[in-house]
Scaffold this active site. Structure first.
Site, PDB file in Angstrom:
ATOM      1  CE  LYS A  35     -27.392   2.032  22.845  1.00 44.79           C
ATOM      2  NZ  LYS A  35     -27.805   2.922  23.927  1.00 44.79           N
TER       3      LYS A  35
ATOM      4  CE  LYS B 243     -20.117  -0.128  24.671  1.00 45.58           C
ATOM      5  NZ  LYS B 243     -20.738   1.048  25.101  1.00 45.58           N
TER       6      LYS B 243
ATOM      7  CE  LYS C 133     -25.036   1.024  31.591  1.00 47.33           C
ATOM      8  NZ  LYS C 133     -25.328   1.932  30.489  1.00 47.33           N
TER       9      LYS C 133
HETATM   10  P1  TYM Z   1     -23.302   4.577  29.190  1.00 41.45           P
HETATM   11  O1  TYM Z   1     -24.403   4.512  30.199  1.00 41.45           O
HETATM   12  O2  TYM Z   1     -23.352   3.648  28.040  1.00 41.45           O
HETATM   13  O3  TYM Z   1     -21.905   4.414  29.876  1.00 41.45           O
HETATM   14  C1  TYM Z   1     -21.539   5.220  30.986  1.00 41.45           C
HETATM   15  C2  TYM Z   1     -20.059   5.515  30.944  1.00 41.45           C
HETATM   16  O4  TYM Z   1     -19.319   4.294  30.952  1.00 41.45           O
HETATM   17  C3  TYM Z   1     -18.411   4.268  29.864  1.00 41.45           C
HETATM   18  N1  TYM Z   1     -18.307   2.881  29.391  1.00 41.45           N
HETATM   19  C4  TYM Z   1     -17.150   2.218  29.285  1.00 41.45           C
HETATM   20  N2  TYM Z   1     -15.882   2.573  29.564  1.00 41.45           N
HETATM   21  C5  TYM Z   1     -14.921   1.638  29.363  1.00 41.45           C
HETATM   22  N3  TYM Z   1     -15.184   0.376  28.902  1.00 41.45           N
HETATM   23  C6  TYM Z   1     -16.440  -0.008  28.611  1.00 41.45           C
HETATM   24  N4  TYM Z   1     -16.686  -1.232  28.188  1.00 41.45           N
HETATM   25  C7  TYM Z   1     -17.506   0.927  28.810  1.00 41.45           C
HETATM   26  N5  TYM Z   1     -18.846   0.868  28.628  1.00 41.45           N
HETATM   27  C8  TYM Z   1     -19.318   2.083  28.982  1.00 41.45           C
HETATM   28  C9  TYM Z   1     -19.033   5.171  28.807  1.00 41.45           C
HETATM   29  O5  TYM Z   1     -18.068   5.648  27.905  1.00 41.45           O
HETATM   30  C10 TYM Z   1     -19.634   6.249  29.668  1.00 41.45           C
HETATM   31  O6  TYM Z   1     -18.665   7.210  29.997  1.00 41.45           O
HETATM   32  N6  TYM Z   1     -24.432   8.492  26.362  1.00 41.45           N
HETATM   33  C11 TYM Z   1     -23.836   8.111  27.623  1.00 41.45           C
HETATM   34  C12 TYM Z   1     -24.535   8.729  28.820  1.00 41.45           C
HETATM   35  C13 TYM Z   1     -24.637  10.194  28.736  1.00 41.45           C
HETATM   36  C14 TYM Z   1     -23.597  11.142  28.947  1.00 41.45           C
HETATM   37  C15 TYM Z   1     -24.170  12.418  28.767  1.00 41.45           C
HETATM   38  C16 TYM Z   1     -22.244  11.001  29.275  1.00 41.45           C
HETATM   39  C17 TYM Z   1     -25.759  10.919  28.436  1.00 41.45           C
HETATM   40  N7  TYM Z   1     -25.481  12.229  28.461  1.00 41.45           N
HETATM   41  C18 TYM Z   1     -23.407  13.614  28.891  1.00 41.45           C
HETATM   42  C19 TYM Z   1     -21.478  12.184  29.393  1.00 41.45           C
HETATM   43  C20 TYM Z   1     -22.074  13.444  29.205  1.00 41.45           C
HETATM   44  C21 TYM Z   1     -23.894   6.606  27.734  1.00 41.45           C
HETATM   45  O7  TYM Z   1     -24.624   5.950  27.068  1.00 41.45           O
HETATM   46  O8  TYM Z   1     -23.140   6.079  28.689  1.00 41.45           O
END
Ligand code: TYM
Length: 331
Positions: free
Chosen positions: A115, A197, A200
């Site tokens: 990032k 990966k 979004k």
């Molecule tokens: P975020 O918003 O980037 O993504 C949400 C969830 O989607 C999964 N994910 C994917 N899985 C498979 N293939 C992909 N291309 C892909 N892109 C995203 C992520 O692994 C995630 O599970 N930091 C976290 C949000 C968060 C969180 C937490 C999660 C904040 N606090 C506490 C669990 C527990 C995040 O940025 O997710």
């Protein structure tokens, strides 16, 4: 939380179009896990502002994400669905945990490195301490399991390290959480560069499938996904594009890679891509239908996030109070 069930915490940031990757990597499993766990699924708005957000869009995306959680099949009567910023204990515990986390371990986080490259004009302190807030999210609820995609495993590892460190000083304050990743769909790759990966925040909308895309463009995006010139549908090293599409299909239908491979002997990529496109569209169609039904039902949504936040606050504040006492704050 007066429950014998084990506890889950997870969340998605309302920072862009929710993708098929978010669904297959995380939300789909949340739906399955809700049978056996007491689940806390939050909308991680505090995390999302580590990158600049348009205020109007952030607000809309937050509510859209709540709708999507419900539309995907999470039952709001049995689980807590809330907005992270509505439970101030997340920010409060994050501060405390910052004082038990080392600069060195945070600088090793690959998401921070990625990032900072991508947003080189805004490498803010929040981006650096992002995993500490995530540790606070998880640890406040005495969480057993954190279902996420592969990209978040490093963050769960550091949450565990912080919890173990804290417990070793003050006794058993936090439960040590485990990460949980699905067998397929844990890392859905970009359709345009299958070594990266699916994200979004990708600038090229052809690289990702948004859960909000119209069905024609979903099919088009899959049909124009980058593959290779071999023409053989097989799961093999070096065939990142095909591996990705096979993974998507397998994750949606439950069919094994081997079986997909056997069915496609002697058949080309065209037919294969059409099947994947149809599977994705049919997977998203009922979700979208429910999503649309929820639109305009803002009172219902408000009731869910308000009541959930109230319950979440009572659990979270219990942990926070324990932490304050252990540290020596006057409570
Ligand atoms: P975020 O918003 O980037 O993504 C949400 C969830 O989607 C999964 N994910 C994917 N899985 C498979 N293939 C992909 N291309 C892909 N892109 C995203 C992520 O692994 C995630 O599970 N930091 C976290 C949000 C968060 C969180 C937490 C999660 C904040 N606090 C506490 C669990 C527990 C995040 O940025 O997710």
């Amino acid at each position: 939380m007066e429950t014998a069930k084990k506890v889950i915490f997870s969340g998605v940031q309302p920072s862009g179009n929710i993708t098929l990757g978010n669904y297959l990597g995380a939300i789909k499993n949340w739906v399955e896990l809700q049978k056996d766990y007491y689940c806390n699924y939050a909308i991680m708005d505090l995390h999302s502002i580590t990158v600049r957000q348009n205020p109007k869009e952030l607000k809309k995306r937050t509510l859209d994400l709540l709708k999507l959680y419900i539309a995907c099949g999470i039952n709001p009567d049995e689980n807590l669905l809330f907005v992270q910023s509505h439970v101030s204990a997340h920010a409060e515990l994050a501060w405390i945990l910052n004082c038990y986390t080392y600069m060195g371990e945070l600088s090793r986080m690959t998401q921070f490195k990625d990032k900072s490259k991508k947003h080189s004009n805004n490498i803010n302190a929040g981006l650096f301490t992002y995993p500490v807030l995530m540790a606070a999210d998880i640890l406040l609820y005495q969480t057993d399991l954190v279902p996420v995609g592969v990209d978040q495993l490093q963050h769960i590892e550091i949450a565990r390290d912080i919890a173990i460190r804290f417990n070793s000083i003050y006794g058993d304050v936090f439960k040590i959480p485990e990460g949980f990743i699905p067998k397929t769909g844990a890392k859905v790759m970009s359709l345009q560069d299958p070594t990266k990966k699916m994200s979004k925040s990708d600038e090229n909308p052809k690289a990702y499938i948004s859960m909000m895309d119209d069905f024609d463009s979903i099919a088009k995006k899959i049909k124009s996904a980058v593959t290779d010139s071999e023409g053989i549908v097989a799961y093999k090293e070096g065939k990142d594009g095909i591996n990705n599409l096979m993974g998507i299909l397998s994750s949606i239908t439950g069919e094994s890679m081997e079986s997909i491979q056997n069915r496609y002997v002697g058949r080309g990529y065209g037919e294969f891509k059409s099947e994947v496109a149809e599977a994705v569209v049919e997977c998203i169609r009922p979700i979208r239908q429910k999503f649309d039904e929820l639109s305009g039902n803002n009172d219902y949504l408000e009731k869910i996030y308000t009541e959930s936040a109230e319950k979440a606050r009572s659990v979270a504040n219990r942990t926070l109070k324990k932490v304050y006492k252990k540290i020596g704050f006057v409570v």
